[in-house]
Design an enzyme around this catalytic site. Structure first.
Site, short mmCIF file in Angstrom:
data_model
loop_
_atom_site.label_atom_id
_atom_site.label_comp_id
_atom_site.label_asym_id
_atom_site.label_seq_id
_atom_site.Cartn_x
_atom_site.Cartn_y
_atom_site.Cartn_z
N LEU A 73 0.82 -1.22 0.00
CA LEU A 73 0.00 0.00 0.00
C LEU A 73 0.85 1.27 0.00
O LEU A 73 0.32 2.37 -0.10
CB LEU A 73 -0.97 -0.01 1.18
CG LEU A 73 -2.00 -1.16 1.16
CD1 LEU A 73 -2.94 -1.08 2.35
CD2 LEU A 73 -2.79 -1.19 -0.14
N ASN A 104 7.30 -3.49 3.57
CA ASN A 104 8.41 -2.75 2.95
C ASN A 104 8.05 -1.30 2.66
O ASN A 104 8.19 -0.80 1.55
CB ASN A 104 8.90 -3.45 1.68
CG ASN A 104 7.83 -3.60 0.63
OD1 ASN A 104 6.65 -3.63 0.95
ND2 ASN A 104 8.22 -3.68 -0.62
N ASP A 315 -0.22 -9.64 -4.67
CA ASP A 315 1.05 -8.91 -4.73
C ASP A 315 0.86 -7.55 -5.42
O ASP A 315 1.71 -7.10 -6.19
CB ASP A 315 2.15 -9.74 -5.42
CG ASP A 315 3.55 -9.19 -5.14
OD1 ASP A 315 3.68 -8.21 -4.38
OD2 ASP A 315 4.52 -9.74 -5.71
ZN LIG Z 1 7.72 -10.73 -2.57
#
Ligand SMILES: [Zn+2]
Length: 440
Positions: A73, A104, A315
């Site tokens: 996001l 991340n 993903d």
């Molecule tokens: Zn990944």
């Protein structure tokens, strides 16, 4: 019977009328009554309470809300690509009532402060539940373990360094030993980094022809194998993120036959798109792990059909246009996924698995892996929290990037006509999507 339609009833009653209710208990045609966030009745021709909103579900499937185990996001840190609000809107339009946010961000999800920030932004948006994953290691740097105990006590259930695999086997072993008594699940991005330095696409004949540095299937499979053995050694559960190769599917199938606590997901692009698409050097098709071969696609589909792969996870990885217009070696990997997942699953898997199995892979199976099964993916019966998705499995529509709710436009499916469209999404009892339009 005349039914007055009232939209945007933030608190109150909603009747989902005349749909095919499909959940882990089976399928029946019924109305579903939702009052104050909870399913209160399921049955034929239910009386409509005064001032209730009525969502027409004729010709549609009414299912437990979808749960995406894998979304990026971008907030905090890269709000020009996506925010929690825009990503939540894309999720709701895709039929998701909960998403697991990957860690991340900048800063990453290795402290309670960041976890609480993500949750607060999600509550403000009010479009779906955003369950932040926690980092396995501080800063996702693969050196020191993140504070699992503190984050688990705050309700974090899935931990991952996604974007990076945990390279150090001893550290991963220790992480699993630490995780097991806490009842949390570690999710691995399987990539042996020493084998993928500088890689931009799948290592194979297409890659050699184009003269590009390759990402070998082996880099994924070695880590899948290692972590299966670590799951065997420690007894702790391991979830494999975005499986992409045929051999990975075989390894997970064998691990499940050995009754190990492993689960796996696959992303729609890994059962729909091949590495040949990189022939135009377009970074739109750059993703990590990379698009693979038709044989891999067939194996991913077979893995979903026989349940080796538990969940379809998008993903979802938004990037602004300027990032994706960069040369292949500089462009970031990733593509959008939230608003096309259901349609790609129905279009590409519909002939291989029953609709109920597709819904399972989008809803109650990922809900269980994410530790969200109390609130999401529940059988549709009185007492269940009203997190519900209503979709038309036959409706055809064409993907137009500018019509997506995501802040970014990097979908590889522009112009593709797909079958299956989300019509309404009910989150916490509130219709947040009605007739394909977000209500907030
Ligand atoms: Zn990944």
């Amino acid at each position: 019977m005349a039914r007055e339609r009232v939209v945007n009833n933030a608190v109150g009653s909603t009747v989902i009328s005349g749909g095919r209710v499909l959940d882990q208990r089976g399928e029946r045609t019924a109305d579903v009554l939702v009052v104050d966030g909870v399913v209160t009745a399921v049955g034929a021709e239910l009386a409509v309470p005064e001032r209730a909103a009525v969502l027409d579900a004729r010709g549609c499937v009414v299912s437990p809300g979808f749960v995406d185990l894998h979304v990026h996001l971008r907030e905090p840190g890269r709000e020009e690509a996506e925010t929690i609000e825009t990503g939540s809107r894309a999720a709701a339009l895709g039929g998701f009532t909960a998403v697991v946010a990957m860690p991340n961000t900048e800063p990453p999800h290795d402290s309670l402060a960041t976890i609480e920030f993500v949750r607060a932004q999600a509550r403000r948006a009010g479009l779906c539940e955003v369950a932040p994953s926690g980092c396995i290691t501080m800063g996702r740097a693969g050196e020191a373990l993140a504070p699992f105990g503190e984050l688990a006590a705050a309700g974090v259930r899935l931990f991952t360094d996604d974007g990076n695999g945990v390279q150090d086997a001893a550290l991963m072993r220790r992480a699993l030993e630490y995780a097991k008594p806490l009842g949390i699940t570690l999710a691995q991005h399987c990539e042996v980094a020493s084998l993928t330095k500088g890689a931009v696409m799948h290592e194979g004949s297409c890659c050699s022809r184009l003269g590009l540095p390759g990402w070998p299937a082996l880099a994924e499979e070695l880590m899948v194998h290692r972590d299966i053995e670590l799951a065997r050694l420690t007894g702790a559960p391991v979830h494999f993120l975005h499986l992409s190769t045929a051999r990975s599917v075989e390894l997970v199938r064998a691990a499940k036959a050995d009754c190990l606590a492993v689960t796996a997901e696959a992303a729609p692009h890994h059962f729909t798109l091949t590495d040949e698409l990189l022939a135009g050097y377009d970074a739109l098709y750059k993703v990590n792990p990379p698009l693979r071969t038709p044989e891999d696609i067939a194996a991913i589909k077979a893995g979903l059909a026989d349940g080796t792969i538990d969940a379809i996870a998008t993903d979802h990885a938004p990037h602004p246009p300027e990032a994706k217009e960069a040369p292949l070696d500089q462009a970031p990997p990733g593509m959008l996924g939230l608003e096309t997942a259901l349609a790609l699953a129905i279009t590409e898997l519909g002939s291989l698995m029953p609709l109920a199995a597709i819904v399972a892979a989008l809803s109650w199976k990922p809900a269980a892996i994410a530790g969200l099964a109390e609130r999401h993916g529940r059988a549709i019966e009185p007492g269940a929290p009203a997190n519900l998705t209503v979709f038309d499995p036959e409706q055809e529509w064409t993907v137009v990037p500018t019509r997506l709710a995501s802040l970014s436009r990097n979908t590889p499916y522009a112009g593709r006509t797909l079958r299956g469209k989300v019509r309404h999404t009910v989150f916490d009892g509130v219709p947040v999507v009605i007739d394909g339009t977000a209500q907030r």
